[in-house]
Design a protein around this motif. Sequence first.
Motif, PDB file in Angstrom:
ATOM      1  N   TYR A 192      39.080  42.238  35.647  1.00 33.09           N
ATOM      2  CA  TYR A 192      38.267  43.311  36.211  1.00 33.09           C
ATOM      3  C   TYR A 192      39.174  44.537  36.311  1.00 33.09           C
ATOM      4  O   TYR A 192      39.875  44.727  37.281  1.00 33.09           O
ATOM      5  N   LEU A 237      48.824  38.339  48.614  1.00 35.79           N
ATOM      6  CA  LEU A 237      47.478  37.906  48.192  1.00 35.79           C
ATOM      7  C   LEU A 237      47.561  36.536  47.520  1.00 35.79           C
ATOM      8  O   LEU A 237      46.713  35.673  47.742  1.00 35.79           O
ATOM      9  N   GLY A 243      43.890  39.225  42.500  1.00 36.79           N
ATOM     10  CA  GLY A 243      43.750  39.345  43.949  1.00 36.79           C
ATOM     11  C   GLY A 243      44.191  38.042  44.599  1.00 36.79           C
ATOM     12  O   GLY A 243      45.224  37.465  44.238  1.00 36.79           O
ATOM     13  N   GLN A 247      38.035  34.285  42.575  1.00 39.69           N
ATOM     14  CA  GLN A 247      37.173  34.024  41.408  1.00 39.69           C
ATOM     15  C   GLN A 247      37.616  32.717  40.724  1.00 39.69           C
ATOM     16  O   GLN A 247      36.796  31.866  40.408  1.00 39.69           O
ATOM     17  N   GLU A 307      48.868  38.138  39.491  1.00 39.69           N
ATOM     18  CA  GLU A 307      48.587  39.193  40.471  1.00 39.69           C
ATOM     19  C   GLU A 307      49.905  39.808  40.933  1.00 39.69           C
ATOM     20  O   GLU A 307      50.909  39.114  41.057  1.00 39.69           O
ATOM     21  N   ILE A 308      49.870  41.107  41.211  1.00 40.38           N
ATOM     22  CA  ILE A 308      51.096  41.796  41.632  1.00 40.38           C
ATOM     23  C   ILE A 308      51.413  41.559  43.110  1.00 40.38           C
ATOM     24  O   ILE A 308      52.577  41.610  43.511  1.00 40.38           O
ATOM     25  N   LEU A 352      41.768  48.837  43.101  1.00 42.27           N
ATOM     26  CA  LEU A 352      42.466  47.991  44.068  1.00 42.27           C
ATOM     27  C   LEU A 352      41.737  46.647  44.074  1.00 42.27           C
ATOM     28  O   LEU A 352      41.188  46.263  43.071  1.00 42.27           O
ATOM     29  N   GLY A 383      45.074  40.007  37.137  1.00 43.37           N
ATOM     30  CA  GLY A 383      44.823  40.865  38.292  1.00 43.37           C
ATOM     31  C   GLY A 383      43.852  40.123  39.196  1.00 43.37           C
ATOM     32  O   GLY A 383      42.693  40.493  39.345  1.00 43.37           O
ATOM     33  N   PRO A 433      42.134  45.785  35.824  1.00 46.06           N
ATOM     34  CA  PRO A 433      43.303  45.822  36.706  1.00 46.06           C
ATOM     35  C   PRO A 433      44.155  47.074  36.536  1.00 46.06           C
ATOM     36  O   PRO A 433      44.867  47.452  37.460  1.00 46.06           O
ATOM     37  N   LEU A 434      44.070  47.702  35.342  1.00 43.61           N
ATOM     38  CA  LEU A 434      44.874  48.910  35.091  1.00 43.61           C
ATOM     39  C   LEU A 434      43.984  49.980  34.461  1.00 43.61           C
ATOM     40  O   LEU A 434      43.024  49.655  33.749  1.00 43.61           O
ATOM     41  N   TYR A 477      49.449  44.984  50.285  1.00 43.73           N
ATOM     42  CA  TYR A 477      50.552  45.288  49.377  1.00 43.73           C
ATOM     43  C   TYR A 477      51.800  45.668  50.160  1.00 43.73           C
ATOM     44  O   TYR A 477      51.720  46.306  51.216  1.00 43.73           O
ATOM     45  N   GLY A 495      34.988  41.239  41.795  1.00 46.44           N
ATOM     46  CA  GLY A 495      34.249  41.200  40.526  1.00 46.44           C
ATOM     47  C   GLY A 495      32.827  40.690  40.685  1.00 46.44           C
ATOM     48  O   GLY A 495      32.029  40.784  39.767  1.00 46.44           O
ATOM     49  N   SER A 550      49.738  52.635  38.024  1.00 49.48           N
ATOM     50  CA  SER A 550      49.020  52.189  36.817  1.00 49.48           C
ATOM     51  C   SER A 550      47.507  52.348  36.983  1.00 49.48           C
ATOM     52  O   SER A 550      46.750  52.046  36.047  1.00 49.48           O
ATOM     53  N   ASP A 593      53.869  41.798  37.454  1.00 43.30           N
ATOM     54  CA  ASP A 593      53.243  43.053  37.075  1.00 43.30           C
ATOM     55  C   ASP A 593      52.676  42.876  35.667  1.00 43.30           C
ATOM     56  O   ASP A 593      53.392  42.464  34.749  1.00 43.30           O
TER      57      ASP A 593
END
Length: 252
Positions: free
Chosen positions: A193, A154, A128, A132, A149-150, A100, A126, A195-196, A85, A104, A96, A178
Amino acid sequence: MDSLEQRLSECSPTYGMDPLEARSLIQLMRLMAHLPPPPDPFGLFPRYGLLRQSFLEAIEMGDWKGIEGSFLALYSHLHCYRPPYTVKERASVLASGGYLCHAGGLSPVLKAGPHLDTDSVSLDLGAGNGLQGLFLQFLYPHRRSIQVEISARLLEAGRLLGSWMGLPDAAMEWVCADLLEVVIPRAHFVYLYRPLRPEGPGLSFYKRLAHSLRNSPVGTVVFSVADCLSPHLPSSFKLFYDDGHLCCFRNE
Ligand SMILES: C[S@@+](CC[C@H](N)C(=O)[O-])C[C@H]1O[C@@H](n2cnc3c(N)ncnc32)[C@H](O)[C@@H]1O
């Protein structure tokens, strides 16, 4: 069937596993055994060569437990446990309160087969590095696999993994955003999975996601790991699988 696939099939237990899932697992093992080490511009996979070697040795020995264990170690490493990150991204993730980049696991990937056909759109919220979704696309080729993904790095790493795996660029969509702000894309197969954290701003994300599923077509499926979504899902979504880790719902 090539000789590696035959060897893996002979080593795998003939009981206790759904035959379709066992087949998908062997396809993933075969892929990872054949591919060279992945492109790694961000230094995310320093132990890949070593772990792959252990996996190949386990195949050589023909012991299923060793094969499975070393394959899971390779998968976890490739999934990337320590996300690169930026300072700003890390602050948003911590604020949030989601997990991390925990993996999954393979069970959602192996169980997804019956819910994806060539016209499906899958979505990982989310994602990554999108491993997956890349595995889903490899095992069950479908129209599009959307990764939200944020972490920009990644996602870039995931894009390179997609080419490494030989997947068509057009099948993968990478959205750096986000989840608190993104317009949730429509999909037939939604995967997430935790994410928040399901409180404060995170809670509004789960409510918004549930609302976006309200008018989804019958047959839309949600796979939720460490589920925080179900309290908000429309009542037409029925639980059809729950192993304490993964909950699966279908819009009926
Ligand atoms: C538990 S991991 C799941 C990774 C992958 N989906 C899987 O199941 O293996 C959660 C992911 O959500 C991402 N994430 C956390 N907060 C986010 C946010 N506000 N917006 C977008 N992604 C976020 C994290 O960076 C991480 O990659």
